[in-house]
Design a protein around this motif. Structure first.
Motif, PDB file in Angstrom:
ATOM      1  N   TYR A   1       0.860  -1.188   0.000  1.00 42.07           N
ATOM      2  CA  TYR A   1       0.000   0.000   0.000  1.00 42.07           C
ATOM      3  C   TYR A   1       0.889   1.228   0.000  1.00 42.07           C
ATOM      4  N   LYS A   2       0.585   2.176  -0.864  1.00 43.81           N
ATOM      5  CA  LYS A   2       1.247   3.476  -0.864  1.00 43.81           C
ATOM      6  C   LYS A   2       0.158   4.528  -0.901  1.00 43.81           C
ATOM      7  N   SER A   3       0.233   5.476   0.003  1.00 45.35           N
ATOM      8  CA  SER A   3      -0.786   6.523   0.038  1.00 45.35           C
ATOM      9  C   SER A   3      -0.658   7.422  -1.187  1.00 45.35           C
ATOM     10  N   GLN A   4      -1.774   7.958  -1.610  1.00 47.94           N
ATOM     11  CA  GLN A   4      -1.796   8.874  -2.754  1.00 47.94           C
ATOM     12  C   GLN A   4      -1.189  10.226  -2.385  1.00 47.94           C
ATOM     13  N   LYS A   5      -1.324  10.602  -1.128  1.00 49.22           N
ATOM     14  CA  LYS A   5      -0.755  11.871  -0.662  1.00 49.22           C
ATOM     15  C   LYS A   5       0.759  11.722  -0.557  1.00 49.22           C
ATOM     16  N   LYS A   6       1.466  12.739  -1.040  1.00 46.86           N
ATOM     17  CA  LYS A   6       2.927  12.690  -1.024  1.00 46.86           C
ATOM     18  C   LYS A   6       3.483  13.983  -0.458  1.00 46.86           C
ATOM     19  N   PHE A   7       4.679  13.885   0.090  1.00 42.08           N
ATOM     20  CA  PHE A   7       5.421  15.029   0.580  1.00 42.08           C
ATOM     21  C   PHE A   7       6.792  14.964  -0.064  1.00 42.08           C
ATOM     22  N   LEU A   8       7.131  15.951  -0.878  1.00 42.41           N
ATOM     23  CA  LEU A   8       8.384  15.985  -1.630  1.00 42.41           C
ATOM     24  C   LEU A   8       8.565  14.728  -2.485  1.00 42.41           C
ATOM     25  N   GLY A   9       7.464  14.235  -3.033  1.00 42.52           N
ATOM     26  CA  GLY A   9       7.510  13.065  -3.902  1.00 42.52           C
ATOM     27  C   GLY A   9       7.586  11.736  -3.167  1.00 42.52           C
ATOM     28  N   ILE A  10       7.534  11.774  -1.855  1.00 43.67           N
ATOM     29  CA  ILE A  10       7.601  10.545  -1.041  1.00 43.67           C
ATOM     30  C   ILE A  10       6.215  10.292  -0.449  1.00 43.67           C
ATOM     31  N   PRO A  11       5.699   9.058  -0.552  1.00 39.75           N
ATOM     32  CA  PRO A  11       4.383   8.764   0.030  1.00 39.75           C
ATOM     33  C   PRO A  11       4.377   9.009   1.538  1.00 39.75           C
ATOM     34  N   LEU A  12       3.246   9.513   2.039  1.00 36.96           N
ATOM     35  CA  LEU A  12       3.133   9.723   3.485  1.00 36.96           C
ATOM     36  C   LEU A  12       3.124   8.394   4.226  1.00 36.96           C
ATOM     37  N   LEU A  13       2.485   7.360   3.644  1.00 38.19           N
ATOM     38  CA  LEU A  13       2.433   6.043   4.258  1.00 38.19           C
ATOM     39  C   LEU A  13       2.772   4.994   3.220  1.00 38.19           C
ATOM     40  N   SER A  14       3.669   4.112   3.575  1.00 37.32           N
ATOM     41  CA  SER A  14       4.038   2.994   2.709  1.00 37.32           C
ATOM     42  C   SER A  14       4.088   1.718   3.533  1.00 37.32           C
ATOM     43  N   ILE A  15       3.291   0.724   3.107  1.00 35.59           N
ATOM     44  CA  ILE A  15       3.294  -0.587   3.751  1.00 35.59           C
ATOM     45  C   ILE A  15       3.647  -1.595   2.673  1.00 35.59           C
ATOM     46  N   ASN A  16       4.666  -2.391   2.915  1.00 33.25           N
ATOM     47  CA  ASN A  16       5.095  -3.369   1.925  1.00 33.25           C
ATOM     48  C   ASN A  16       5.585  -4.615   2.652  1.00 33.25           C
ATOM     49  N   LEU A  17       4.756  -5.644   2.674  1.00 30.01           N
ATOM     50  CA  LEU A  17       5.062  -6.885   3.392  1.00 30.01           C
ATOM     51  C   LEU A  17       5.240  -8.032   2.419  1.00 30.01           C
ATOM     52  N   GLY A  18       5.983  -9.016   2.817  1.00 30.46           N
ATOM     53  CA  GLY A  18       6.145 -10.220   2.017  1.00 30.46           C
ATOM     54  C   GLY A  18       7.489 -10.278   1.322  1.00 30.46           C
ATOM     55  N   PHE A  19       7.630 -11.312   0.504  1.00 27.73           N
ATOM     56  CA  PHE A  19       8.841 -11.536  -0.268  1.00 27.73           C
ATOM     57  C   PHE A  19       8.466 -11.624  -1.732  1.00 27.73           C
ATOM     58  N   ASP A  20       9.380 -11.226  -2.595  1.00 23.57           N
ATOM     59  CA  ASP A  20       9.170 -11.381  -4.028  1.00 23.57           C
ATOM     60  C   ASP A  20       9.625 -12.783  -4.412  1.00 23.57           C
ATOM     61  N   ASN A  21       8.666 -13.612  -4.765  1.00 21.55           N
ATOM     62  CA  ASN A  21       8.993 -14.991  -5.154  1.00 21.55           C
ATOM     63  C   ASN A  21       9.346 -15.035  -6.615  1.00 21.55           C
ATOM     64  N   PRO A  22      10.123 -15.933  -7.127  1.00 20.20           N
ATOM     65  CA  PRO A  22      10.808 -17.020  -6.436  1.00 20.20           C
ATOM     66  C   PRO A  22      12.155 -16.604  -5.878  1.00 20.20           C
ATOM     67  N   GLU A  23      12.582 -15.360  -6.082  1.00 12.77           N
ATOM     68  CA  GLU A  23      13.900 -14.927  -5.619  1.00 12.77           C
ATOM     69  C   GLU A  23      14.008 -14.897  -4.102  1.00 12.77           C
ATOM     70  N   GLY A  24      12.916 -14.660  -3.409  1.00 14.19           N
ATOM     71  CA  GLY A  24      12.950 -14.563  -1.961  1.00 14.19           C
ATOM     72  C   GLY A  24      13.507 -13.243  -1.454  1.00 14.19           C
ATOM     73  N   VAL A  25      13.459 -12.205  -2.299  1.00 12.40           N
ATOM     74  CA  VAL A  25      13.962 -10.888  -1.921  1.00 12.40           C
ATOM     75  C   VAL A  25      12.904 -10.182  -1.070  1.00 12.40           C
ATOM     76  N   MET A  26      13.337  -9.595   0.045  1.00  8.86           N
ATOM     77  CA  MET A  26      12.407  -8.871   0.910  1.00  8.86           C
ATOM     78  C   MET A  26      11.882  -7.633   0.199  1.00  8.86           C
ATOM     79  N   ARG A  27      10.598  -7.372   0.365  1.00  3.05           N
ATOM     80  CA  ARG A  27      10.027  -6.138  -0.152  1.00  3.05           C
ATOM     81  C   ARG A  27      10.475  -4.974   0.724  1.00  3.05           C
ATOM     82  N   HIS A  28      10.482  -3.778   0.139  1.00  2.00           N
ATOM     83  CA  HIS A  28      11.027  -2.607   0.822  1.00  2.00           C
ATOM     84  C   HIS A  28       9.962  -1.505   0.858  1.00  2.00           C
ATOM     85  N   ALA A  29       9.604  -1.060   2.045  1.00  2.00           N
ATOM     86  CA  ALA A  29       8.659   0.043   2.215  1.00  2.00           C
ATOM     87  C   ALA A  29       9.439   1.344   2.332  1.00  2.00           C
TER      88      ALA A  29
END
Length: 152
Positions: free
Chosen positions: A22-50
């Motif tokens: 989830y990334k909020s539509q509202k931004k401050f200096l081009g950065i989302p106010l809220l970013s939630i990013n859970l889980g891994f990118d399969n099949p690589e197993g790379v952690m997601r980054h919020a």
């Protein structure tokens, strides 16, 4: 140690099954106010980054960052933290509250910093059971100005 390893494996497996972003539509200096990013990118197993002003995720970067594994930012809560003020297991921050902490002010079990408070404290000014520093206060203290039961 086995318990922690099993807990880590179960947590990774649970997060694999729970991809969420989830990334909020509202931004401050081009950065989302809220970013939630859970889980891994399969099949690589790379952690997601919020990444956001307020970020929550496996890896989190933001002003206020809550990381399940790693976080960096200004105010941080994570097992491994890098930033300004952190509460963690292992921390590199200006103000560190952790098990192993390195920072300007470190309140940790193993504390390293200008002002170090902990069971083992190493710093210019240190307070601990075992304290090393120029000004050291502890049960066992080593330094120039020492206040302790036992001193070297």
């Amino acid at each position: 140690m086995t318990f922690l390893l099993e807990f880590y494996r179960h947590l990774c497996k649970a997060l694999e099954c729970l991809p969420y972003e989830y990334k909020s539509q509202k931004k401050f200096l081009g950065i989302p106010l809220l970013s939630i990013n859970l889980g891994f990118d399969n099949p690589e197993g790379v952690m997601r980054h919020a990444r956001g002003i307020v970020s929550i995720g496996n890896k989190a970067t933001g002003v206020f960052a809550l990381g399940i594994f790693v976080a960096r930012g200004v105010v941080i809560l994570a097992p491994l933290a890098l930033g300004i003020a952190s509460v963690s297991m292992v921390s590199f921050a200006l103000i560190s509250v952790s098990v192993i902490g390195i920072g300007l002010v470190s309140v940790s079990v193993f504390a390293f910093g200008y002002l170090a408070v902990g069971i083992i404290a190493i710093g210019y000014k240190s307070i601990g059971i075992l304290a090393f520093g120029k000004d050291a206060v502890g049960i066992i203290a080593i330094g120039q100005k020492v206040r302790s039961f036992f001193s070297i």
